[in-house]
Design a protein around this motif. Structure first.
Motif, PDB file in Angstrom:
ATOM      1  N   LEU A  32       0.928  -1.397   0.020  1.00 62.12           N
ATOM      2  CA  LEU A  32       0.128   0.000   0.064  1.00 62.12           C
ATOM      3  C   LEU A  32       1.044   1.229  -0.112  1.00 62.12           C
ATOM      4  O   LEU A  32       1.883   1.312   0.642  1.00 62.12           O
ATOM      5  CB  LEU A  32      -0.925   0.049   1.107  1.00 62.12           C
ATOM      6  N   GLU A  33       0.269   2.043  -0.725  1.00 64.85           N
ATOM      7  CA  GLU A  33       1.109   3.527  -1.030  1.00 64.85           C
ATOM      8  C   GLU A  33       0.601   4.466  -0.069  1.00 64.85           C
ATOM      9  O   GLU A  33      -0.701   4.341   0.318  1.00 64.85           O
ATOM     10  CB  GLU A  33       0.777   4.110  -2.462  1.00 64.85           C
ATOM     11  N   GLY A  34       1.339   5.165   0.659  1.00 70.33           N
ATOM     12  CA  GLY A  34       1.056   6.290   1.621  1.00 70.33           C
ATOM     13  C   GLY A  34       2.276   6.959   2.074  1.00 70.33           C
ATOM     14  O   GLY A  34       3.377   6.582   2.019  1.00 70.33           O
ATOM     15  N   HIS A  35       1.787   8.102   2.790  1.00 71.35           N
ATOM     16  CA  HIS A  35       2.992   8.810   3.401  1.00 71.35           C
ATOM     17  C   HIS A  35       3.485   8.159   4.790  1.00 71.35           C
ATOM     18  O   HIS A  35       4.797   7.961   4.985  1.00 71.35           O
ATOM     19  CB  HIS A  35       2.428  10.168   4.191  1.00 71.35           C
ATOM     20  N   SER A  36       2.651   7.291   5.502  1.00 71.64           N
ATOM     21  CA  SER A  36       3.074   6.388   6.570  1.00 71.64           C
ATOM     22  C   SER A  36       3.353   5.168   6.072  1.00 71.64           C
ATOM     23  O   SER A  36       3.385   5.140   4.843  1.00 71.64           O
ATOM     24  CB  SER A  36       1.984   6.453   7.576  1.00 71.64           C
ATOM     25  N   ASP A  37       3.111   4.078   6.682  1.00 73.36           N
ATOM     26  CA  ASP A  37       3.485   2.674   6.255  1.00 73.36           C
ATOM     27  C   ASP A  37       2.108   2.180   5.707  1.00 73.36           C
ATOM     28  O   ASP A  37       1.760   1.040   5.042  1.00 73.36           O
ATOM     29  CB  ASP A  37       3.653   1.606   7.494  1.00 73.36           C
ATOM     30  N   ALA A  38       1.057   3.158   5.644  1.00 74.67           N
ATOM     31  CA  ALA A  38      -0.217   2.749   4.960  1.00 74.67           C
ATOM     32  C   ALA A  38      -0.891   1.733   5.368  1.00 74.67           C
ATOM     33  O   ALA A  38      -1.781   1.187   4.627  1.00 74.67           O
ATOM     34  CB  ALA A  38      -0.021   2.957   3.369  1.00 74.67           C
ATOM     35  N   ASP A  39      -0.978   1.482   6.637  1.00 74.00           N
ATOM     36  CA  ASP A  39      -1.730   0.462   7.239  1.00 74.00           C
ATOM     37  C   ASP A  39      -3.134   1.081   7.303  1.00 74.00           C
ATOM     38  O   ASP A  39      -3.900   1.534   8.307  1.00 74.00           O
ATOM     39  CB  ASP A  39      -1.226   0.022   8.649  1.00 74.00           C
ATOM     40  N   VAL A  40      -3.874   0.595   6.225  1.00 69.53           N
ATOM     41  CA  VAL A  40      -5.274   1.004   6.018  1.00 69.53           C
ATOM     42  C   VAL A  40      -6.305   0.721   7.151  1.00 69.53           C
ATOM     43  O   VAL A  40      -7.181   1.281   7.420  1.00 69.53           O
ATOM     44  CB  VAL A  40      -5.681   0.548   4.861  1.00 69.53           C
ATOM     45  N   LEU A  41      -6.091  -0.716   7.728  1.00 69.02           N
ATOM     46  CA  LEU A  41      -6.797  -0.981   8.669  1.00 69.02           C
ATOM     47  C   LEU A  41      -6.654  -0.234  10.225  1.00 69.02           C
ATOM     48  O   LEU A  41      -7.771   0.030  10.698  1.00 69.02           O
ATOM     49  CB  LEU A  41      -6.423  -2.617   8.834  1.00 69.02           C
ATOM     50  N   VAL A  42      -5.313   0.003  10.414  1.00 68.53           N
ATOM     51  CA  VAL A  42      -5.095   0.676  11.575  1.00 68.53           C
ATOM     52  C   VAL A  42      -5.589   2.237  11.479  1.00 68.53           C
ATOM     53  O   VAL A  42      -6.072   2.810  12.244  1.00 68.53           O
ATOM     54  CB  VAL A  42      -3.451   0.606  11.864  1.00 68.53           C
ATOM     55  N   HIS A  43      -5.604   2.715  10.298  1.00 66.62           N
ATOM     56  CA  HIS A  43      -5.991   4.084  10.113  1.00 66.62           C
ATOM     57  C   HIS A  43      -7.630   4.087  10.185  1.00 66.62           C
ATOM     58  O   HIS A  43      -8.128   5.154  10.803  1.00 66.62           O
ATOM     59  CB  HIS A  43      -5.715   4.454   8.657  1.00 66.62           C
ATOM     60  N   ALA A  44      -8.281   3.288   9.850  1.00 68.20           N
ATOM     61  CA  ALA A  44      -9.847   3.333   9.913  1.00 68.20           C
ATOM     62  C   ALA A  44     -10.070   2.828  11.339  1.00 68.20           C
ATOM     63  O   ALA A  44     -10.986   3.730  11.948  1.00 68.20           O
ATOM     64  CB  ALA A  44     -10.372   2.056   9.087  1.00 68.20           C
ATOM     65  N   LEU A  45      -9.206   1.986  12.020  1.00 70.76           N
ATOM     66  CA  LEU A  45      -9.512   1.956  13.557  1.00 70.76           C
ATOM     67  C   LEU A  45      -9.149   3.289  14.265  1.00 70.76           C
ATOM     68  O   LEU A  45      -9.728   3.573  15.204  1.00 70.76           O
ATOM     69  CB  LEU A  45      -8.641   0.721  13.869  1.00 70.76           C
ATOM     70  N   ILE A  46      -8.335   3.956  13.722  1.00 72.33           N
ATOM     71  CA  ILE A  46      -7.805   5.178  14.522  1.00 72.33           C
ATOM     72  C   ILE A  46      -8.797   6.210  14.467  1.00 72.33           C
ATOM     73  O   ILE A  46      -9.549   6.896  15.227  1.00 72.33           O
ATOM     74  CB  ILE A  46      -6.670   5.680  14.102  1.00 72.33           C
ATOM     75  N   ASP A  47      -9.528   6.279  13.059  1.00 74.74           N
ATOM     76  CA  ASP A  47     -10.668   7.189  13.065  1.00 74.74           C
ATOM     77  C   ASP A  47     -11.916   6.897  13.868  1.00 74.74           C
ATOM     78  O   ASP A  47     -12.690   7.525  14.272  1.00 74.74           O
ATOM     79  CB  ASP A  47     -11.026   7.435  11.526  1.00 74.74           C
ATOM     80  N   ALA A  48     -12.150   5.518  13.954  1.00 73.94           N
ATOM     81  CA  ALA A  48     -13.212   5.208  14.738  1.00 73.94           C
ATOM     82  C   ALA A  48     -13.110   5.247  16.050  1.00 73.94           C
ATOM     83  O   ALA A  48     -14.173   5.818  16.940  1.00 73.94           O
ATOM     84  CB  ALA A  48     -13.297   3.622  14.584  1.00 73.94           C
ATOM     85  N   LEU A  49     -11.750   5.247  16.760  1.00 76.98           N
ATOM     86  CA  LEU A  49     -11.664   5.426  18.212  1.00 76.98           C
ATOM     87  C   LEU A  49     -11.723   7.100  18.361  1.00 76.98           C
ATOM     88  O   LEU A  49     -12.349   7.410  19.141  1.00 76.98           O
ATOM     89  CB  LEU A  49     -10.215   4.744  18.487  1.00 76.98           C
ATOM     90  N   LEU A  50     -11.092   7.830  17.527  1.00 78.25           N
ATOM     91  CA  LEU A  50     -11.230   9.433  17.624  1.00 78.25           C
ATOM     92  C   LEU A  50     -12.698   9.624  17.286  1.00 78.25           C
ATOM     93  O   LEU A  50     -13.101  10.709  18.076  1.00 78.25           O
ATOM     94  CB  LEU A  50     -10.469   9.948  16.524  1.00 78.25           C
ATOM     95  N   GLY A  51     -13.367   9.345  16.656  1.00 78.51           N
ATOM     96  CA  GLY A  51     -14.673   9.509  16.379  1.00 78.51           C
ATOM     97  C   GLY A  51     -15.624   9.056  17.758  1.00 78.51           C
ATOM     98  O   GLY A  51     -16.656   9.968  17.761  1.00 78.51           O
ATOM     99  N   ALA A  52     -15.431   8.183  18.240  1.00 78.89           N
ATOM    100  CA  ALA A  52     -16.309   7.696  19.465  1.00 78.89           C
ATOM    101  C   ALA A  52     -15.998   8.653  20.559  1.00 78.89           C
ATOM    102  O   ALA A  52     -17.021   9.039  21.462  1.00 78.89           O
ATOM    103  CB  ALA A  52     -15.919   6.141  19.752  1.00 78.89           C
TER     104      ALA A  52
END
Ligand code: MG
Length: 159
Positions: A32-52
Motif C-alpha cells: 500500500l502506498e502512503g505517507h506512513s506505512d499505509a496500514d489502512v486497517l489501523v487508519h480506519a480503527l484510529i478514526d473509529a476511536l477518535l470518532g467515538a
C-alpha cells in the motif's frame, strides 16, 4: 455510557511497497502506498476511536504534510490515539473491523492481526474482531487498484 465511532480508509496498491495490515506484514506482490506505512486497517480503527471520543480525525492529528509521519509505524500512531482516549477518561470496550481486499486472501493472517490489535488496544481478543471480504471483481478493490477498511469502536466511561 457507551460511545460509538466509525472509521473508513483506503489506500492505493503499488509495486515495491509493503502490505501492512493491523501491524502485521502480509506477504504480497504489491503493498500500500502512503505517507506512513499505509496500514489502512489501523487508519480506519484510529478514526473509529477518535470518532467515538469526539476527538477529531487522523488527518488532524497526523497530517500527511508533516515529515514526522513519513513512513510512520501506524501501530505507534494507534498508541498515541489510545493515550488521547484514556486522557479523555474513556476505555475501549470493543472494536470491529472489515478489510476489503481482493488479494491476497486474509484468512490465513486474520488471527495474527487480531492478536496484534488486541495487544495494542490492551483488550482480550474476543473484544477485537477482524473480518475480510473481497470486492467481487468490481470497483477499485475488485480491480486490485487498492484496499479499503472499515471499523467501528465503542468506548465506555468507567463509573
Ligand atoms: Mg490512511
Amino acid at each position: 455510557m457507551t460511545l460509538c465511532g466509525i472509521g473508513y480508509d483506503c489506500h492505493r496498491l503499488a509495486a515495491g511497497r509493503r502490505l501492512v495490515l493491523g501491524g502485521v506484514e502480509i506477504p504480497s506482490e504489491q503493498g500500500l502506498e502512503g505517507h506512513s506505512d499505509a496500514d489502512v486497517l489501523v487508519h480506519a480503527l484510529i478514526d473509529a476511536l477518535l470518532g467515538a471520543g469526539g476527538l477529531g480525525d487522523i488527518g488532524e492529528h497526523f497530517p500527511d504534510t508533516d515529515e514526522r509521519w513519513r513512513d510512520a509505524d501506524s501501530m505507534g500512531l494507534l498508541g498515541e490515539v489510545l493515550g488521547l482516549v484514556r486522557a479523555a477518561g474513556l476505555q475501549v470496550a470493543n472494536v470491529d473491523c472489515t478489510v476489503v481486499i481482493e488479494r491476497p486472501r486474509l484468512a490465513p493472517h486474520r488471527a495474527a492481526i487480531r492478536v496484534a490489535l488486541a495487544g495494542a488496544l490492551g483488550l482480550p481478543s474476543e473484544r477485537v474482531s477482524v473480518k475480510a471480504t473481497t470486492g467481487e471483481g468490481i470497483g477499485f478493490v475488485g480491480r486490485g487498484e487498492g484496499v479499503a477498511a472499515l471499523a467501528v469502536a465503542s468506548l465506555h466511561q468507567p463509573a
